[in-house]
Design a protein around this motif. Structure first.
Motif, PDB file in Angstrom:
ATOM      1  N   PHE A  59      -8.813  61.723  46.386  1.00 22.05           N
ATOM      2  CA  PHE A  59      -8.999  61.347  47.788  1.00 22.05           C
ATOM      3  C   PHE A  59     -10.449  60.940  48.042  1.00 22.05           C
ATOM      4  CE2 PHE A  59      -8.959  62.304  52.442  1.00 22.05           C
ATOM      5  CZ  PHE A  59      -7.970  61.379  52.776  1.00 22.05           C
ATOM      6  N   HIS A  60     -11.389  61.699  47.494  1.00 15.68           N
ATOM      7  CA  HIS A  60     -12.814  61.401  47.623  1.00 15.68           C
ATOM      8  C   HIS A  60     -13.131  60.046  46.974  1.00 15.68           C
ATOM      9  CE1 HIS A  60     -17.072  62.485  48.039  1.00 15.68           C
ATOM     10  NE2 HIS A  60     -17.238  62.045  46.810  1.00 15.68           N
ATOM     11  N   MET A  61     -12.545  59.809  45.801  1.00 18.53           N
ATOM     12  CA  MET A  61     -12.751  58.542  45.105  1.00 18.53           C
ATOM     13  C   MET A  61     -12.222  57.372  45.929  1.00 18.53           C
ATOM     14  SD  MET A  61     -11.410  57.378  41.304  1.00 18.53           S
ATOM     15  CE  MET A  61      -9.709  57.772  41.644  1.00 18.53           C
ATOM     16  N   ARG A  62     -11.056  57.527  46.530  1.00 16.00           N
ATOM     17  CA  ARG A  62     -10.465  56.464  47.336  1.00 16.00           C
ATOM     18  C   ARG A  62     -11.345  56.127  48.535  1.00 16.00           C
ATOM     19  NH1 ARG A  62      -7.616  56.259  51.874  1.00 16.00           N
ATOM     20  NH2 ARG A  62      -6.363  54.418  52.227  1.00 16.00           N
ATOM     21  N   ILE A  63     -11.833  57.154  49.221  1.00 17.40           N
ATOM     22  CA  ILE A  63     -12.684  56.921  50.387  1.00 17.40           C
ATOM     23  C   ILE A  63     -13.987  56.232  49.974  1.00 17.40           C
ATOM     24  CG2 ILE A  63     -13.996  58.016  52.241  1.00 17.40           C
ATOM     25  CD1 ILE A  63     -11.932  60.312  52.113  1.00 17.40           C
ATOM     26  N   ALA A  75      -8.286  44.252  47.303  1.00 15.96           N
ATOM     27  CA  ALA A  75      -9.039  45.319  46.646  1.00 15.96           C
ATOM     28  C   ALA A  75      -8.717  46.680  47.266  1.00 15.96           C
ATOM     29  CB  ALA A  75     -10.537  45.039  46.716  1.00 15.96           C
ATOM     30  N   LEU A  76      -8.546  46.726  48.582  1.00 16.69           N
ATOM     31  CA  LEU A  76      -8.201  47.991  49.241  1.00 16.69           C
ATOM     32  C   LEU A  76      -6.813  48.462  48.825  1.00 16.69           C
ATOM     33  CD1 LEU A  76      -9.647  47.369  52.814  1.00 16.69           C
ATOM     34  CD2 LEU A  76     -10.478  49.003  51.114  1.00 16.69           C
ATOM     35  N   ILE A  77      -5.883  47.531  48.696  1.00 22.21           N
ATOM     36  CA  ILE A  77      -4.531  47.877  48.238  1.00 22.21           C
ATOM     37  C   ILE A  77      -4.583  48.370  46.790  1.00 22.21           C
ATOM     38  CG2 ILE A  77      -2.257  46.926  47.651  1.00 22.21           C
ATOM     39  CD1 ILE A  77      -2.606  45.089  50.143  1.00 22.21           C
ATOM     40  N   ALA A  78      -5.323  47.659  45.943  1.00 28.08           N
ATOM     41  CA  ALA A  78      -5.456  48.064  44.533  1.00 28.08           C
ATOM     42  C   ALA A  78      -6.132  49.430  44.434  1.00 28.08           C
ATOM     43  CB  ALA A  78      -6.259  47.012  43.766  1.00 28.08           C
ATOM     44  N   ASN A  79      -7.131  49.672  45.273  1.00 28.93           N
ATOM     45  CA  ASN A  79      -7.821  50.960  45.291  1.00 28.93           C
ATOM     46  C   ASN A  79      -6.841  52.093  45.615  1.00 28.93           C
ATOM     47  OD1 ASN A  79     -10.028  52.849  45.432  1.00 28.93           O
ATOM     48  ND2 ASN A  79     -10.003  52.612  47.642  1.00 28.93           N
ATOM     49  N   THR A  80      -6.007  51.875  46.601  1.00 32.11           N
ATOM     50  CA  THR A  80      -5.024  52.892  46.984  1.00 32.11           C
ATOM     51  C   THR A  80      -4.034  53.149  45.851  1.00 32.11           C
ATOM     52  OG1 THR A  80      -5.231  52.330  49.322  1.00 32.11           O
ATOM     53  CG2 THR A  80      -3.226  53.482  48.652  1.00 32.11           C
ATOM     54  N   PHE A  81      -3.500  52.075  45.255  1.00 31.73           N
ATOM     55  CA  PHE A  81      -2.543  52.244  44.166  1.00 31.73           C
ATOM     56  C   PHE A  81      -3.185  52.909  42.952  1.00 31.73           C
ATOM     57  CE2 PHE A  81       0.178  48.622  45.943  1.00 31.73           C
ATOM     58  CZ  PHE A  81       1.057  49.510  46.539  1.00 31.73           C
ATOM     59  N   GLN A 127     -13.360  52.667  49.047  1.00 29.20           N
ATOM     60  CA  GLN A 127     -13.026  51.903  50.248  1.00 29.20           C
ATOM     61  C   GLN A 127     -14.296  51.471  50.977  1.00 29.20           C
ATOM     62  OE1 GLN A 127     -10.276  53.834  52.898  1.00 29.20           O
ATOM     63  NE2 GLN A 127     -10.764  52.478  54.587  1.00 29.20           N
ATOM     64  N   VAL A 128     -15.254  52.354  51.083  1.00 29.12           N
ATOM     65  CA  VAL A 128     -16.520  52.032  51.743  1.00 29.12           C
ATOM     66  C   VAL A 128     -17.247  50.929  50.980  1.00 29.12           C
ATOM     67  CG1 VAL A 128     -18.809  52.938  52.317  1.00 29.12           C
ATOM     68  CG2 VAL A 128     -16.767  54.282  52.841  1.00 29.12           C
ATOM     69  N   VAL A 129     -17.275  51.041  49.646  1.00 26.61           N
ATOM     70  CA  VAL A 129     -17.939  50.019  48.833  1.00 26.61           C
ATOM     71  C   VAL A 129     -17.244  48.667  49.009  1.00 26.61           C
ATOM     72  CG1 VAL A 129     -18.420  49.304  46.448  1.00 26.61           C
ATOM     73  CG2 VAL A 129     -18.838  51.659  47.156  1.00 26.61           C
ATOM     74  N   ILE A 130     -15.927  48.662  48.963  1.00 29.78           N
ATOM     75  CA  ILE A 130     -15.162  47.421  49.118  1.00 29.78           C
ATOM     76  C   ILE A 130     -15.418  46.806  50.487  1.00 29.78           C
ATOM     77  CG2 ILE A 130     -12.819  46.479  49.353  1.00 29.78           C
ATOM     78  CD1 ILE A 130     -12.017  48.584  47.157  1.00 29.78           C
ATOM     79  N   GLU A 131     -15.339  47.611  51.545  1.00 28.07           N
ATOM     80  CA  GLU A 131     -15.543  47.091  52.901  1.00 28.07           C
ATOM     81  C   GLU A 131     -16.957  46.569  53.106  1.00 28.07           C
ATOM     82  OE1 GLU A 131     -14.424  50.451  55.240  1.00 28.07           O
ATOM     83  OE2 GLU A 131     -12.297  49.888  55.270  1.00 28.07           O
ATOM     84  N   ASP A 132     -17.931  47.193  52.461  1.00 24.35           N
ATOM     85  CA  ASP A 132     -19.320  46.798  52.664  1.00 24.35           C
ATOM     86  C   ASP A 132     -19.736  45.593  51.822  1.00 24.35           C
ATOM     87  OD1 ASP A 132     -19.631  48.798  54.491  1.00 24.35           O
ATOM     88  OD2 ASP A 132     -20.774  50.130  53.188  1.00 24.35           O
ATOM     89  N   TYR A 133     -19.161  45.424  50.639  1.00 25.65           N
ATOM     90  CA  TYR A 133     -19.698  44.433  49.719  1.00 25.65           C
ATOM     91  C   TYR A 133     -18.783  43.264  49.376  1.00 25.65           C
ATOM     92  CZ  TYR A 133     -23.469  47.737  49.236  1.00 25.65           C
ATOM     93  OH  TYR A 133     -24.514  48.573  49.505  1.00 25.65           O
ATOM     94  N   GLU A 155     -12.221  38.160  53.278  1.00 30.89           N
ATOM     95  CA  GLU A 155     -11.231  39.064  53.877  1.00 30.89           C
ATOM     96  C   GLU A 155     -10.000  39.251  52.988  1.00 30.89           C
ATOM     97  OE1 GLU A 155     -10.807  41.865  56.560  1.00 30.89           O
ATOM     98  OE2 GLU A 155     -12.506  40.491  56.558  1.00 30.89           O
ATOM     99  N   GLY A 156      -9.526  38.169  52.367  1.00 30.73           N
ATOM    100  CA  GLY A 156      -8.351  38.263  51.498  1.00 30.73           C
ATOM    101  C   GLY A 156      -8.599  39.138  50.285  1.00 30.73           C
ATOM    102  N   MET A 157      -9.744  38.952  49.651  1.00 33.90           N
ATOM    103  CA  MET A 157     -10.107  39.777  48.491  1.00 33.90           C
ATOM    104  C   MET A 157     -10.304  41.229  48.903  1.00 33.90           C
ATOM    105  SD  MET A 157     -10.009  38.347  45.613  1.00 33.90           S
ATOM    106  CE  MET A 157     -10.925  39.517  44.651  1.00 33.90           C
ATOM    107  N   LYS A 158     -10.845  41.411  50.092  1.00 29.48           N
ATOM    108  CA  LYS A 158     -11.076  42.769  50.590  1.00 29.48           C
ATOM    109  C   LYS A 158      -9.744  43.508  50.740  1.00 29.48           C
ATOM    110  CE  LYS A 158     -14.300  43.092  53.608  1.00 29.48           C
ATOM    111  NZ  LYS A 158     -15.144  43.120  54.809  1.00 29.48           N
ATOM    112  N   VAL A 159      -8.768  42.845  51.320  1.00 27.66           N
ATOM    113  CA  VAL A 159      -7.453  43.469  51.520  1.00 27.66           C
ATOM    114  C   VAL A 159      -6.800  43.780  50.181  1.00 27.66           C
ATOM    115  CG1 VAL A 159      -5.111  43.054  52.401  1.00 27.66           C
ATOM    116  CG2 VAL A 159      -7.083  42.470  53.805  1.00 27.66           C
TER     117      VAL A 159
END
Length: 132
Positions: free
Chosen positions: A83-87, A106-112, A90-96, A100-104
């Motif tokens: 859970f800590h790793m996911r959060i 990457a966030l989906i891949a991060n969750t999976f 997520q912050v790194v992905i959202e910030d860097y 928008e498409g790549m961000k979404v």
């Protein structure tokens, strides 16, 4: 004094007050800190167990790791770390990631990815715990 239709009497600070990245930045900040504290406490509990088990033979190690209390500690640690790793990711992905498409994606891949890692760890602990 007249105000044009497109302007506002609010100050620049007032216009941005309370606004952030979907207004969830503070929640993620505190959740990251809480999971970090949970990780620290759980590692302090799990590390001596793992060190003790590492010095044993295979049968004894499986018996130690298969104990219900040890299994619960390890499962909580796996859940908290994932859970800590996911959060954090997520912050790194959202910030860097600017696109928008790549961000979404990457966030989906991060969750999976974190679900897969957590599930594999939980499966291993449960398999040992139930003697499989």
């Amino acid at each position: 004094m007249s105000v044009s239709p497109g302007s506002s009497m609010r100050t620049p600070r007032r216009r941005v007050a309370g606004l952030g990245s979907a207004r969830s930045g503070t929640g993620h900040f505190w959740l990251q800190r809480v999971t970090a504290l949970a990780n620290l406490l759980l590692i302090l509990i799990a590390l001596p167990i793992v060190i003790w088990a590492a010095g044993q033979g295979q049968a004894q190690t499986l018996a130690i790791l298969g104990h219900p209390l040890v299994a619960i500690v390890l499962l909580l640690l796996i859940f908290s770390v994932c859970f800590h790793m996911r959060i954090g990711m997520q912050v790194v992905i959202e910030d860097y990631l600017p696109a928008e498409g790549m961000k979404v994606l990457a966030l989906i891949a991060n969750t999976f990815f974190t679900i897969a890692v957590g599930s594999a760890g939980a499966f291993a602990v449960l398999k040992i715990s139930f003697g499989g």
